[in-house]
Design a protein around this motif. Structure first.
Motif, PDB file in Angstrom:
ATOM      1  N   LEU A 142       0.844  -1.192   0.000  1.00 15.92           N
ATOM      2  CA  LEU A 142       0.000   0.000   0.000  1.00 15.92           C
ATOM      3  C   LEU A 142       0.879   1.240   0.000  1.00 15.92           C
ATOM      4  CD1 LEU A 142      -2.718   1.567   0.407  1.00 15.92           C
ATOM      5  CD2 LEU A 142      -2.359   1.265   2.876  1.00 15.92           C
ATOM      6  N   GLY A 143       0.615   2.164  -0.921  1.00 15.10           N
ATOM      7  CA  GLY A 143       1.349   3.423  -0.967  1.00 15.10           C
ATOM      8  C   GLY A 143       0.401   4.605  -1.078  1.00 15.10           C
ATOM      9  N   ILE A 144       0.664   5.661  -0.309  1.00 14.97           N
ATOM     10  CA  ILE A 144      -0.132   6.896  -0.341  1.00 14.97           C
ATOM     11  C   ILE A 144       0.830   8.073  -0.371  1.00 14.97           C
ATOM     12  CG2 ILE A 144      -1.879   8.298   0.819  1.00 14.97           C
ATOM     13  CD1 ILE A 144      -2.809   5.777   2.263  1.00 14.97           C
ATOM     14  N   GLN A 145       0.548   9.052  -1.233  1.00 11.06           N
ATOM     15  CA  GLN A 145       1.442  10.190  -1.357  1.00 11.06           C
ATOM     16  C   GLN A 145       0.662  11.432  -1.739  1.00 11.06           C
ATOM     17  OE1 GLN A 145       4.491   9.701  -4.339  1.00 11.06           O
ATOM     18  NE2 GLN A 145       5.963  10.906  -3.185  1.00 11.06           N
ATOM     19  N   GLY A 146       0.969  12.552  -1.080  1.00  4.95           N
ATOM     20  CA  GLY A 146       0.313  13.815  -1.413  1.00  4.95           C
ATOM     21  C   GLY A 146       0.608  14.882  -0.392  1.00  4.95           C
ATOM     22  N   LYS A 147       0.667  16.145  -0.855  1.00  4.60           N
ATOM     23  CA  LYS A 147       0.943  17.289   0.009  1.00  4.60           C
ATOM     24  C   LYS A 147       2.221  17.090   0.820  1.00  4.60           C
ATOM     25  CE  LYS A 147      -3.728  19.133   0.463  1.00  4.60           C
ATOM     26  NZ  LYS A 147      -4.790  19.602   1.382  1.00  4.60           N
ATOM     27  N   GLY A 148       3.216  16.442   0.213  1.00  2.00           N
ATOM     28  CA  GLY A 148       4.489  16.218   0.888  1.00  2.00           C
ATOM     29  C   GLY A 148       4.529  14.972   1.745  1.00  2.00           C
ATOM     30  N   LEU A 149       3.366  14.430   2.093  1.00  2.00           N
ATOM     31  CA  LEU A 149       3.317  13.235   2.929  1.00  2.00           C
ATOM     32  C   LEU A 149       3.520  11.981   2.090  1.00  2.00           C
ATOM     33  CD1 LEU A 149       0.274  14.060   5.237  1.00  2.00           C
ATOM     34  CD2 LEU A 149       2.649  13.807   5.989  1.00  2.00           C
ATOM     35  N   HIS A 155       8.022 -10.752   6.619  1.00  2.00           N
ATOM     36  CA  HIS A 155       8.486  -9.381   6.817  1.00  2.00           C
ATOM     37  C   HIS A 155       7.322  -8.394   6.758  1.00  2.00           C
ATOM     38  CE1 HIS A 155      12.374 -11.240   5.805  1.00  2.00           C
ATOM     39  NE2 HIS A 155      12.891 -10.248   6.506  1.00  2.00           N
ATOM     40  N   ARG A 156       7.492  -7.332   7.526  1.00  2.00           N
ATOM     41  CA  ARG A 156       6.510  -6.239   7.541  1.00  2.00           C
ATOM     42  C   ARG A 156       7.285  -4.926   7.550  1.00  2.00           C
ATOM     43  NH1 ARG A 156       3.159  -7.263  12.234  1.00  2.00           N
ATOM     44  NH2 ARG A 156       2.246  -8.811  10.830  1.00  2.00           N
ATOM     45  N   TYR A 157       6.863  -3.997   6.694  1.00  2.00           N
ATOM     46  CA  TYR A 157       7.525  -2.704   6.568  1.00  2.00           C
ATOM     47  C   TYR A 157       6.475  -1.594   6.672  1.00  2.00           C
ATOM     48  CZ  TYR A 157      10.573  -5.933   3.958  1.00  2.00           C
ATOM     49  OH  TYR A 157      11.314  -7.005   3.556  1.00  2.00           O
ATOM     50  N   ALA A 158       6.824  -0.525   7.364  1.00  2.00           N
ATOM     51  CA  ALA A 158       5.953   0.652   7.417  1.00  2.00           C
ATOM     52  C   ALA A 158       6.838   1.890   7.476  1.00  2.00           C
ATOM     53  CB  ALA A 158       5.026   0.605   8.626  1.00  2.00           C
ATOM     54  N   GLU A 159       6.490   2.888   6.652  1.00  2.04           N
ATOM     55  CA  GLU A 159       7.279   4.122   6.632  1.00  2.04           C
ATOM     56  C   GLU A 159       6.360   5.321   6.473  1.00  2.04           C
ATOM     57  OE1 GLU A 159      11.274   4.703   4.582  1.00  2.04           O
ATOM     58  OE2 GLU A 159       9.917   5.777   3.229  1.00  2.04           O
ATOM     59  N   LEU A 160       6.642   6.362   7.241  1.00  2.00           N
ATOM     60  CA  LEU A 160       5.932   7.627   7.144  1.00  2.00           C
ATOM     61  C   LEU A 160       6.959   8.731   6.951  1.00  2.00           C
ATOM     62  CD1 LEU A 160       3.212   9.169   7.389  1.00  2.00           C
ATOM     63  CD2 LEU A 160       3.698   9.394   9.845  1.00  2.00           C
ATOM     64  N   SER A 161       6.754   9.576   5.939  1.00  2.00           N
ATOM     65  CA  SER A 161       7.699  10.647   5.654  1.00  2.00           C
ATOM     66  C   SER A 161       6.952  11.919   5.301  1.00  2.00           C
ATOM     67  CB  SER A 161       8.623  10.250   4.492  1.00  2.00           C
ATOM     68  OG  SER A 161       7.884  10.080   3.293  1.00  2.00           O
ATOM     69  N   TYR A 162       7.659  13.043   5.432  1.00  2.00           N
ATOM     70  CA  TYR A 162       7.087  14.329   5.033  1.00  2.00           C
ATOM     71  C   TYR A 162       8.177  15.156   4.364  1.00  2.00           C
ATOM     72  CZ  TYR A 162       5.071  18.974   5.124  1.00  2.00           C
ATOM     73  OH  TYR A 162       4.604  20.214   4.763  1.00  2.00           O
ATOM     74  N   PHE A 218       3.428   7.587   2.661  1.00  2.00           N
ATOM     75  CA  PHE A 218       3.217   6.433   3.541  1.00  2.00           C
ATOM     76  C   PHE A 218       3.362   5.162   2.723  1.00  2.00           C
ATOM     77  CE2 PHE A 218       0.376   3.134   5.272  1.00  2.00           C
ATOM     78  CZ  PHE A 218       0.954   2.975   6.527  1.00  2.00           C
ATOM     79  N   ARG A 219       4.056   4.175   3.279  1.00  2.00           N
ATOM     80  CA  ARG A 219       4.220   2.888   2.616  1.00  2.00           C
ATOM     81  C   ARG A 219       4.052   1.769   3.649  1.00  2.00           C
ATOM     82  NH1 ARG A 219       3.882   1.440  -2.484  1.00  2.00           N
ATOM     83  NH2 ARG A 219       4.985   3.402  -2.952  1.00  2.00           N
ATOM     84  N   PHE A 220       3.273   0.770   3.268  1.00  2.00           N
ATOM     85  CA  PHE A 220       3.112  -0.426   4.101  1.00  2.00           C
ATOM     86  C   PHE A 220       3.231  -1.657   3.203  1.00  2.00           C
ATOM     87  CE2 PHE A 220       0.592  -3.954   5.707  1.00  2.00           C
ATOM     88  CZ  PHE A 220       1.094  -4.099   6.987  1.00  2.00           C
ATOM     89  N   ILE A 221       4.091  -2.588   3.599  1.00  2.00           N
ATOM     90  CA  ILE A 221       4.285  -3.826   2.848  1.00  2.00           C
ATOM     91  C   ILE A 221       4.259  -4.996   3.819  1.00  2.00           C
ATOM     92  CG2 ILE A 221       5.794  -5.154   1.334  1.00  2.00           C
ATOM     93  CD1 ILE A 221       7.008  -2.534   0.369  1.00  2.00           C
ATOM     94  N   GLU A 222       3.502  -6.009   3.494  1.00  4.85           N
ATOM     95  CA  GLU A 222       3.505  -7.278   4.234  1.00  4.85           C
ATOM     96  C   GLU A 222       3.889  -8.368   3.241  1.00  4.85           C
ATOM     97  OE1 GLU A 222       2.733  -9.732   7.720  1.00  4.85           O
ATOM     98  OE2 GLU A 222       2.424  -7.556   7.567  1.00  4.85           O
ATOM     99  N   ASP A 223       4.952  -9.111   3.555  1.00  2.00           N
ATOM    100  CA  ASP A 223       5.415 -10.163   2.652  1.00  2.00           C
ATOM    101  C   ASP A 223       5.620 -11.444   3.456  1.00  2.00           C
ATOM    102  OD1 ASP A 223       6.502 -10.747  -0.186  1.00  2.00           O
ATOM    103  OD2 ASP A 223       8.021 -11.586   1.146  1.00  2.00           O
ATOM    104  N   ARG A 224       5.037 -12.537   2.941  1.00  2.00           N
ATOM    105  CA  ARG A 224       5.181 -13.845   3.594  1.00  2.00           C
ATOM    106  C   ARG A 224       5.652 -14.855   2.561  1.00  2.00           C
ATOM    107  NH1 ARG A 224       3.275 -14.544   8.653  1.00  2.00           N
ATOM    108  NH2 ARG A 224       2.388 -12.694   9.627  1.00  2.00           N
ATOM    109  N   TYR A 225       6.881 -15.277   2.765  1.00  2.00           N
ATOM    110  CA  TYR A 225       7.536 -16.202   1.830  1.00  2.00           C
ATOM    111  C   TYR A 225       7.786 -17.522   2.556  1.00  2.00           C
ATOM    112  CZ  TYR A 225      11.153 -18.024  -1.345  1.00  2.00           C
ATOM    113  OH  TYR A 225      11.888 -18.789  -2.213  1.00  2.00           O
ATOM    114  N   ALA A 226       7.444 -18.622   1.906  1.00  2.00           N
ATOM    115  CA  ALA A 226       7.607 -19.938   2.515  1.00  2.00           C
ATOM    116  C   ALA A 226       8.274 -20.879   1.531  1.00  2.00           C
ATOM    117  CB  ALA A 226       6.254 -20.501   2.951  1.00  2.00           C
ATOM    118  N   THR A 227       9.176 -21.681   2.042  1.00  3.73           N
ATOM    119  CA  THR A 227       9.823 -22.708   1.247  1.00  3.73           C
ATOM    120  C   THR A 227      10.009 -23.943   2.122  1.00  3.73           C
ATOM    121  OG1 THR A 227      11.721 -23.173  -0.181  1.00  3.73           O
ATOM    122  CG2 THR A 227      12.153 -21.900   1.808  1.00  3.73           C
TER     123      THR A 227
END
Length: 642
Positions: A246-253, A279-286, A255-264
């Motif tokens: 999931l990615g959201i961007q606007g007015k300088g803001l 793995h889980r990633y979350a980032e907020l920037s301005y 946000f990114r969220f990624i959920e990844d599940r890998y199995a072998t």
């Protein structure tokens, strides 16, 4: 077998010369000038063209990725000069760069700005992971990137950019099915949506895939003469991935969220069980525009890494690491000619041993380390040459500090361009590396030169040379120590790489070649006793050809050839001195038909057309027997709105 590259290249050349020109209104392939002028940021932060960028760069756009039939990052990296696939313990597949085993923290993978290396050992895991269905572009630095990206970017950076609102402009989806001679080899589903709402852009993608490694067998070896034959076309060979982005961007803001599940499936150890990399990633920037030409961007990033996890053994084997990062980056266009990037960051890695009775080396079920860093880079476009000057200082609470400078000269003079690049790079140890005792960062010195000439309006030839020296490499060294990580003396490589790119309204053709030889290797675990110019597991020669010929306004044909030289490995038949796998040539062919009115793209093709038995070898002495690659595979793919 040795004469195959010649006739395959003749076949590709014949197809190129035989093409009838497409209708004048067809523009399915970017012209060469468009490619050379495409802005990229992976090596410079500020957007620069391929020829100006201070790095040895390979770029794949979405059209190239889809046309080639590449399902995942492994398929794409096999087309990159200097890159080759190898095997690690427990059935994990990873990558060599310029002959050097890059699996543990030497190659950085970024997905939409998020570091995708796992945090226990800093490893990469390839094969039905990092699926291409939602990728817009892949930018690859074939060389060090630590001054910009830190301690996982020692030898290379792979920067993946997924499709955003501007590319999607609505809904998109795909289904892909593959079959080898014995069974269904993969099934992949993806769905994406991107749009604009007021001042904000957003995108959401989800995909899932199930695959198997090969229709060939793996022959395990315990080092004491006991062997087991394991079919890879069954449950023991599966590789599954599920991902949400999931990615959201606007007015300088941002946000990114990624959920990844890998199995072998770990079929190489006594565990013989499902193994996961979650793995889980979350980032907020301005992005705060302080003044014209000056932007400050504070950001907070959270990452949860649960690699090498066995659900069936959760009670005794469940370790995870979290990383919380705070960073402020500034970008200042001081003048038309001068751009300055600078920043400061701090992050904390915290390991948790959640299994019953599990502890870290400190005797506790938790352990943590902190890292602080400062970095700066100046890009100065002078009339006679473009100058890049930068550096990074990092201090790790247990491993100590590292400073790496970077210097580059680039110049474009009409049809000719040249680059001179000198850089230091480093690889900082992570939690599991420090469990056996104190170690410090390994450091690389890299010298690179590149020259390119546009032979015709449709054709450019680029040649580059490199010299790499790694001091104090961090090695899991069974031969010289007691089976723990330590700093060994040094290793390195030197070599040449070349690319011939031809593009026009008829399509495109890329020919690449790469050669390396070991240089001053003093790591016994990487050595080949009978050939001191070769490093274990990595072929010294590699040639590729990949193309997409537009036959009509709707139909194109995309052949590719990957030829690798011989490689050395240990297995059950060669326990004392490594054996040698002869050169291998893999031929792939995909046809792509576009239903314009329906916004559909259908692809049908064959990978490994001649069913070559290719095995990915280990890059160090205690690695397991080589892993079998996929044999002949027929793939059908249907995509909407591509």
């Amino acid at each position: 077998m040795n004469d195959r590259p010649a006739w395959m290249l003749l076949l590709v050349s014949g197809l190129l010369n035989a093409q009838a020109p497409p209708p004048k209104d067809v523009n399915l392939a970017a012209e060469l000038e468009d490619l050379l002028n495409t802005p990229i940021t992976v090596a410079s932060t500020k957007a620069m063209t391929l020829r100006e960028s201070p790095g040895i760069i390979t770029v794949f756009n979405r059209d190239e990725i889809v046309a080639s039939g590449a399902r995942d990052l492994l398929d794409v990296l096999r087309l990159v000069p200097g890159f080759e696939i190898g095997t690690d313990t427990q059935g994990v597949t990873s990558v060599f760069v310029r002959g050097i085993w890059g699996h543990e923290g030497k190659v950085l993978i970024r997905v939409d700005g998020q570091e995708a290396n796992e945090l226990r050992y800093a490893c990469l895991y390839l094969g039905n992971s990092f699926l291409t269905e939602t990728i817009q572009r892949i930018e690859i630095i074939r060389g060090p990137g630590s001054a910009t990206y830190g301690g996982f970017a020692e030898l290379a950076v792979v920067n993946i950019v997924t499709r955003g609102a501007d590319e999607l402009k609505g809904a998109s989806g795909s289904v892909s099915l593959g079959r080898n001679p014995d069974d269904w080899s993969h099934q992949t589903l993806s769905a994406s949506y991107g749009d604009t709402a007021g001042d904000f852009k957003f995108s959401l993608a989800a995909m899932g895939s199930r695959g198997i490694r090969s229709n060939h067998d793996f022959v395990s070896w315990d080092g004491a003469g006991t062997t087991t034959v394991i079919p890879m076309n069954r449950d023991t060979g599966y590789q599954n991935d599920a991902n949400v982005n999931l990615g959201i961007q606007g007015k300088g803001l941002g946000f990114r969220f990624i959920e990844d599940r890998y199995a072998t499936f770990d079929y190489q150890s006594s565990t013989y069980a499902r193994m996961e990399f979650n793995h889980r990633y979350a980032e907020l920037s301005y992005a705060w525009k302080v003044a014209d030409g000056f932007t400050l961007t504070p950001k907070v990033n959270y990452k949860l890494s649960q690699p090498w996890f066995y659900p069936s053994l959760e009670a005794s084997n469940d370790k995870q690491v979290t990383r919380l990062t705070g960073e402020v980056q500034g970008i200042w266009d001081a003048s038309k000619e001068l751009n300055i990037v600078f920043g400061a960051l701090s992050f904390k890695d915290e390991g948790k041993a959640k299994g019953a009775g599990q502890v870290w080396s400190n005797g506790s079920d938790t352990i943590s380390y902190t890292t602080k860093a400062l970095y700066a880079q100046a890009l100065w476009n002078l009339p006679i040459v473009n100058v890049t000057l930068g550096g990074r200082y990092e201090d790790h609470s247990a491993a100590g500090s590292a400073f790496v400078p970077r210097f580059g000269l680039t110049k474009v003079m009409g049809k000719f361009h040249a680059k001179l690049l000198v850089a230091r790079a480093f690889r900082t140890p992570v939690i599991e590396n420090l469990e056996g005792g104190p170690i410090h960062p390994e450091k690389t010195t890299a010298y690179e030169v590149e020259a390119g000439y546009q032979l015709t309006p449709q054709m450019i030839l680029t040649v580059n040379g490199f010299n790499l020296k790694i001091e104090d490499p961090i090695v899991y060294a069974n031969t010289s120590l007691t089976g723990s990580y330590a700093n060994l003396p040094q290793t390195g490589s030197q070599g040449l790489e070349a690319t011939l790119a031809v593009r026009g309204g008829w399509g495109y053709l890329n020919l690449t070649g790469a050669y390396y030889q070991a240089k001053d290797n003093q790591v016994p675990d990487y050595a080949v006793p009978q050939n001191d110019r070769t490093l274990l597991g990595a072929p010294r020669l590699k040639f590729t050809a990949y193309a997409n010929f537009i036959l009509t306004s709707s139909f194109s044909l995309a052949p590719s050839v990957v030829h690798t030289g011989s490689r050395y490995f240990y297995d059950q038949a060669h326990p004392v001195q490594p054996g040698q796998q002869e050169a291998r040539t893999i031929l792939n062919l995909f046809g792509n038909y576009r239903f314009q009115a329906l916004k559909l793209l259908a692809s049908l093709g064959v990978s490994n057309l001649t069913d070559e038995k290719l095995y990915y070898a280990g890059g160090y002495l205690s690695a397991p027997s080589p892993n079998p690659a996929q044999g002949r595979e027929i793939t059908f793919r249907l995509g909407y709105n591509f």
